[in-house]
Design a protein around this motif. Structure first.
Motif, mmCIF file in Angstrom:
data_model
loop_
_atom_site.group_PDB
_atom_site.id
_atom_site.type_symbol
_atom_site.label_atom_id
_atom_site.label_comp_id
_atom_site.label_asym_id
_atom_site.label_seq_id
_atom_site.Cartn_x
_atom_site.Cartn_y
_atom_site.Cartn_z
ATOM 1 N N VAL A 77 26.871 -0.903 17.816
ATOM 2 C CA VAL A 77 25.554 -1.310 17.319
ATOM 3 C C VAL A 77 24.649 -1.629 18.507
ATOM 4 C CG1 VAL A 77 24.281 -2.935 15.877
ATOM 5 C CG2 VAL A 77 26.609 -2.262 15.240
ATOM 6 N N GLY A 78 23.455 -1.056 18.529
ATOM 7 C CA GLY A 78 22.539 -1.268 19.638
ATOM 8 C C GLY A 78 22.028 -2.698 19.682
ATOM 9 N N TYR A 79 21.821 -3.208 20.891
ATOM 10 C CA TYR A 79 21.316 -4.572 21.032
ATOM 11 C C TYR A 79 19.913 -4.709 20.456
ATOM 12 C CZ TYR A 79 25.349 -5.515 23.958
ATOM 13 O OH TYR A 79 26.626 -5.681 24.407
ATOM 14 N N THR A 80 19.106 -3.666 20.577
ATOM 15 C CA THR A 80 17.756 -3.714 20.002
ATOM 16 C C THR A 80 17.839 -3.823 18.484
ATOM 17 O OG1 THR A 80 16.927 -2.345 21.823
ATOM 18 C CG2 THR A 80 15.524 -2.558 19.887
ATOM 19 N N GLU A 81 18.744 -3.070 17.867
ATOM 20 C CA GLU A 81 18.913 -3.140 16.414
ATOM 21 C C GLU A 81 19.469 -4.498 15.997
ATOM 22 O OE1 GLU A 81 21.097 0.072 14.724
ATOM 23 O OE2 GLU A 81 20.674 -0.536 12.652
ATOM 24 N N MET A 82 20.357 -5.065 16.810
ATOM 25 C CA MET A 82 20.893 -6.397 16.506
ATOM 26 C C MET A 82 19.777 -7.436 16.515
ATOM 27 S SD MET A 82 24.401 -6.302 18.795
ATOM 28 C CE MET A 82 24.684 -8.062 18.627
ATOM 29 N N GLU A 83 18.854 -7.331 17.486
ATOM 30 C CA GLU A 83 17.714 -8.255 17.545
ATOM 31 C C GLU A 83 16.846 -8.109 16.295
ATOM 32 O OE1 GLU A 83 17.340 -8.051 22.455
ATOM 33 O OE2 GLU A 83 15.796 -7.163 21.178
ATOM 34 N N PHE A 84 16.604 -6.856 15.906
ATOM 35 C CA PHE A 84 15.796 -6.590 14.716
ATOM 36 C C PHE A 84 16.451 -7.188 13.474
ATOM 37 C CE2 PHE A 84 15.125 -3.805 11.014
ATOM 38 C CZ PHE A 84 13.750 -3.902 10.858
ATOM 39 N N ASP A 85 17.737 -6.919 13.295
ATOM 40 C CA ASP A 85 18.454 -7.434 12.116
ATOM 41 C C ASP A 85 18.418 -8.953 12.078
ATOM 42 O OD1 ASP A 85 21.074 -4.867 12.177
ATOM 43 O OD2 ASP A 85 19.063 -4.881 11.289
#
Length: 335
Positions: A77-85
């Motif tokens: 899982v991308g860190y950018t997507e983790m921040e978004f979630d």
């Protein structure tokens, strides 16, 4: 009393340096405080705990998506997507800015693997379920961020931050100034270590540069004009080692001559001596101009005696990284 708002800017970084600069400038013009992981020094804290703490302290969250999915955790899982979630899960007001056409981006700014492309496409679809705008250029992105954030602040009012002149002590003011200086420092460092904006449009890499030389073709002394070719990466790999500690134009010319001497076909090599090879001035000048245009070298700046009239050249920070790329030994791909 004027209230300032802190905005977390989430994106991949290396491919969106110019875009992030436009967004940060837009936020500062709106008296907002931009926040993002590249603005903070390394700490001993757990990285994800620090990220969530910063997002928690922000009033709004902005996501910028282009052609890269970015680095991932051990689960893919991308860190950018983790921040978004995380921002969505905690109810943070979110606005997404998605690049309108990935096909317009250079190959270096898009995912090359099928896995990366699939992950990015799913993330783009998820982002578009929120309040979303499409952008095409850094300038276009900056303008849309300005207009959209004004509307977001009206729709989702936040307590924000009280300006330092009303509530901050001297320590807080010093910390703010330190962070501003850090932003400037990192922007400058990013520019120095990055390729020129038009790098992909310039001739370089595996493109060839040909020079016609009159060579002996047999033991009888017969000669012919023969085109000798060398790629720009090969030229730079020869010249780069001399540029590491600064070198004169004469030293650089010798390296270029050596490149093309080694390009002489084997059947003619024994009939020609290196000392006989002449590098035409217009060819030398063209190679020097091209290496500068590619951001690989620049004029030297070491102090020397007044009587020293030589022209000196050295590697740029980007040139140092690129030299390692073209000269480093790699394992065979057949393993």
């Amino acid at each position: 009393m004027e209230v300032k708002h802190q905005v977390f800017v989430s994106s991949t970084y290396r491919d969106l340096v110019e875009e992030r600069k436009e967004v940060i400038h837009a936020l500062l013009e709106l008296d907002c405080i931009p926040a993002g992981m590249e603005l903070f020094p390394a700490t001993d804290e757990d990285a994800w705990s620090l990220i969530t703490e910063i997002i928690d302290g922000c009033d709004y969250y902005i996501l910028i998506l282009a052609g890269k999915y970015g680095s991932t955790n051990s689960d893919g899982v991308g860190y950018t997507e983790m921040e978004f979630d995380y921002a969505v899960a905690t109810g943070k007001p979110v606005i997404c800015f998605v690049h309108e056409n990935i096909g317009d981006l250079s190959s270096s700014k898009v995912e090359s693997s099928e896995v990366g492309k699939e992950r990015l496409e799913k993330f783009r679809s998820k982002a578009q379920l929120k309040h979303c705008k499409f952008w095409t250029s850094p300038h276009d992105l900056g303008g849309k961020v300005s207009r959209s954030l004004i509307q977001l602040k009206k729709k989702h009012p936040s307590d924000g931050w009280v300006p330092g002149r009303y509530a901050a002590d001297q320590n807080m003011l010093s910390e703010m100034e330190r962070l501003r200086s850090r932003v400037i420092e990192l922007e400058s460092l990013a520019n120095e270590n990055s390729a020129p904006k038009d790098f992909d449009e310039l001739i370089g890499g595996e493109d060839e540069y040909k020079i016609a030389w009159n060579l002996f073709v047999d033991s009888e002394g017969n000669s012919e004009n023969i085109n000798l070719s060398a790629t720009w990466d090969r030229i730079f790999s020869y010249c780069g080692t001399a540029l590491v500690g600064e070198c004169t134009s004469q030293d650089l010319a010798q390296k270029i001559r050596l490149v093309y001497f080694h390009a002489i076909p084997k059947e003619y090599r024994d009939f020609n001596k290196f000392e006989r090879i002449v590098l035409y001035k217009n060819c030398e000048d063209q190679i020097c101009v091209q290496l500068q245009a590619l951001g690989l070298m620049t004029t030297g700046d070491k102090k020397r005696s007044v009587s020293d009239t030589n022209t000196y050249w050295k590697l740029t920070p980007f040139g140092e990284k690129y030299l390692i790329k073209v000269r480093a030994l790699r394992r065979s791909s057949s393993r």
